[in-house]
Design an enzyme around this catalytic site. Structure first.
Site, PDB file in Angstrom:
ATOM      1  N   GLU A 153      37.368  42.030  20.624  1.00  0.00           N
ATOM      2  CA  GLU A 153      36.699  41.147  19.551  1.00  0.00           C
ATOM      3  C   GLU A 153      35.428  41.806  19.799  1.00  0.00           C
ATOM      4  O   GLU A 153      34.354  41.087  19.965  1.00  0.00           O
ATOM      5  CB  GLU A 153      36.551  39.839  19.920  1.00  0.00           C
ATOM      6  CG  GLU A 153      38.032  38.989  19.886  1.00  0.00           C
ATOM      7  CD  GLU A 153      38.123  37.648  20.290  1.00  0.00           C
ATOM      8  OE1 GLU A 153      37.094  37.185  20.863  1.00  0.00           O
ATOM      9  OE2 GLU A 153      39.341  37.096  20.493  1.00  0.00           O
ATOM     10  N   GLU A 170      48.592  38.248  19.976  1.00  0.00           N
ATOM     11  CA  GLU A 170      48.286  36.856  20.578  1.00  0.00           C
ATOM     12  C   GLU A 170      48.703  35.786  19.615  1.00  0.00           C
ATOM     13  O   GLU A 170      48.277  34.573  19.429  1.00  0.00           O
ATOM     14  CB  GLU A 170      46.674  36.609  20.623  1.00  0.00           C
ATOM     15  CG  GLU A 170      46.139  37.559  21.664  1.00  0.00           C
ATOM     16  CD  GLU A 170      44.875  37.372  22.083  1.00  0.00           C
ATOM     17  OE1 GLU A 170      44.195  36.248  21.569  1.00  0.00           O
ATOM     18  OE2 GLU A 170      43.976  38.253  22.472  1.00  0.00           O
TER      19      GLU A 170
HETATM   20  C1  XIL Z   1      41.384  32.080  25.735  1.00  0.00           C
HETATM   21  C2  XIL Z   1      42.394  31.556  26.534  1.00  0.00           C
HETATM   22  O1  XIL Z   1      43.791  31.219  26.019  1.00  0.00           O
HETATM   23  C3  XIL Z   1      41.943  30.370  27.349  1.00  0.00           C
HETATM   24  O2  XIL Z   1      42.868  29.743  28.225  1.00  0.00           O
HETATM   25  C4  XIL Z   1      40.475  30.361  27.757  1.00  0.00           C
HETATM   26  O3  XIL Z   1      39.896  29.419  28.117  1.00  0.00           O
HETATM   27  C5  XIL Z   1      39.587  31.158  26.826  1.00  0.00           C
HETATM   28  O4  XIL Z   1      40.325  32.289  26.481  1.00  0.00           O
HETATM   29  N1  XIL Z   1      41.087  35.679  21.834  1.00  0.00           N
HETATM   30  C6  XIL Z   1      41.332  36.159  23.168  1.00  0.00           C
HETATM   31  C7  XIL Z   1      41.579  35.411  24.168  1.00  0.00           C
HETATM   32  O5  XIL Z   1      41.411  37.287  22.962  1.00  0.00           O
HETATM   33  O6  XIL Z   1      41.534  35.961  25.429  1.00  0.00           O
HETATM   34  C8  XIL Z   1      41.443  33.911  24.272  1.00  0.00           C
HETATM   35  O7  XIL Z   1      42.007  33.424  25.268  1.00  0.00           O
HETATM   36  C9  XIL Z   1      41.742  33.592  22.826  1.00  0.00           C
HETATM   37  C10 XIL Z   1      41.065  34.047  21.775  1.00  0.00           C
END
Ligand code: XIL
Length: 413
Positions: free
Chosen positions: A233, A332
């Site tokens: 990101e 994801e």
């Molecule tokens: C999120 C995790 O799932 C949570 O447990 C944590 O508290 C915050 O981060 N995009 C991403 C991930 O690339 O790293 C994020 O993960 C969710 C959104």
């Protein structure tokens, strides 16, 4: 370009009658799927006999948005086999009819037959001490992503101090279960420790700190992490604001130096389809490729509700990334539902999981498919999206949901 498969191998694979194949030459995956001797991420066993649950619904294979045809694949950058022209999302091909019985075995075995790795995240290494959780993870999935353990605040909690306790446990689990690892992540605007963000470091100091971080973390897992989300990101945010957009070029080069065999990804959300942010990401990675930066792919996060982007747009995005010679990984995926989840929504969710996996299978350059967790017991959704939950293929008790059977159906199971 590194790790690209030679045309002869693709031709041989196709001549051997492989209906769908993902081949990554020389890299940690070195996959070539055939019905009986699929090769998968190194060390991954295949063909585990039928331990998987059977679909109580009988397994209609078509997703909510209609047919996405799968097709033969070769390697990233092969325009003639890109996904675009093969995808007919929304056209309503109708339920798939089966001339052969559904395949048995866990997801990872079915995925291996199709030449892809199927992965899930582990929220933290402490989850692995739950025997039910770890048994399910190790048997169903062939790839593991540490959801949080490799993030800056955990791994680099103080200046010059690294703590690899969590990621070491994750990587050891993956290795002992024949799973590949996706490293997540090396540079992100979130989850940075306060020692990094509150001290007014100069640009040169931040460059040195980021370089040290990437060399140390990637170096520790050299040869053990198959894919890294190098920049997460990354358009705007901490590194962009303090170093400038060229931190992205630097980060990829440092990661490549630290492990030349790892595949390196730019990962983002809201950039799965076409237009808007997806176009911004596309222009960014096109620039990286033009400058000869060592990037191998783009991660399409895919945090969806019941209204994902048009499926044809996602397929077209994968196709245009393929034309740049880049992979497009689903990194994801989760599909959040308003709670309490009802039956119709669980069925629509099944359709979206099924569609996404079929889009990946249809794309020549989609070789890894990861969900953000696998059980509703451990998901970021309820805290990130209050009122939503039930986003993953297994429920809170580790029982398979319709979404799980949607994944199996996409793989022929
Ligand atoms: C999120 C995790 O799932 C949570 O447990 C944590 O508290 C915050 O981060 N995009 C991403 C991930 O690339 O790293 C994020 O993960 C969710 C959104």
């Amino acid at each position: 370009m590194r790790r690209r498969l030679c045309a002869a191998a693709v031709a041989a694979a196709l001549a051997a009658g492989i209906s769908a194949v993902h081949l990554i030459g020389g890299g940690p995956f070195a996959e070539a799927a055939t019905g009986s001797s699929a090769s998968v991420p190194s060390g991954v066993e295949v063909g585990v006999p039928g331990t998987a649950p059977t679909d109580p619904t009988g397994g209609a294979a078509t997703g909510a948005a209609g047919g996405v045809a799968t097709t033969a694949r070769g390697t990233a950058g092969s325009p003639e086999q890109g996904v675009g022209s093969h995808v007919d999302a929304g056209a309503g091909v109708g339920p798939q009819t089966r001339s052969t019985p559904p395949l048995t075995g866990p997801l990872r075995a079915l995925a291996a037959r199709r030449g892809i790795a199927v992965g899930a995240t582990v929220m933290t290494s402490s989850n692995l001490t739950d025997s039910g959780y770890s048994a399910l993870l190790g048997s169903e999935y062939s790839m593991l992503t540490p959801e949080n353990d490799m993030k800056w605040s955990n791994v680099h909690p103080a200046p010059g101090v690294y703590d690899f306790t969590g990621p070491d446990l994750d990587v050891a689990f993956a290795q002992s279960h024949g799973m590949a690892v996706r490293g997540h992540n090396l540079a992100w605007s979130a989850d940075n420790p306060s020692w990094l963000t509150t001290v007014p470091f100069s640009r040169d100091q931040l460059i040195a700190i980021l370089h040290d971080h990437i060399s140390t973390v990637v170096g520790r897992y050299r040869g053990k992490v198959a894919q890294w989300d190098v920049v997460n990101e990354g358009i705007g945010g901490f590194w962009w604001d303090h170093i400038g957009p060229d931190y992205i070029d630097m980060a990829f080069e440092w990661a490549h130096e630290a492990d030349p065999s790892a595949e390196l990804f730019y990962n983002d959300f809201g950039a799965e389809g076409l237009g808007g942010k997806a176009d911004q990401v596309f222009e960014l990675v096109r620039g990286l490729r033009q400058r000869g930066v060592s990037i191998d792919g783009v991660g399409l996060e895919s945090h969806f509700d019941l209204n994902p982007p048009p499926l044809g747009d996602i397929a077209a995005n994968m196709h245009r990334l393929n034309a740049l010679g880049l992979e497009s990984a689903v990194t994801e995926l989760d599909v959040r539902l308003a709670m309490p989840a009802n039956g119709p929504d669980l069925d629509r969710q099944r359709g979206i999981y099924n569609d996404m996996l079929r889009i990946c299978l249809a794309a020549i350059n989609c070789k890894t498919f990861t969900t953000w967790g696998f059980t509703d017991k451990d998901s970021w959704i309820p805290s990130a999206y209050p009122g939503y939950g039930a986003a993953l293929p297994f429920d809170q008790s580790y029982a398979p949901k319709p979404a799980y059977y949607g994944l199996r159906a996409a793989l022929g199971g």
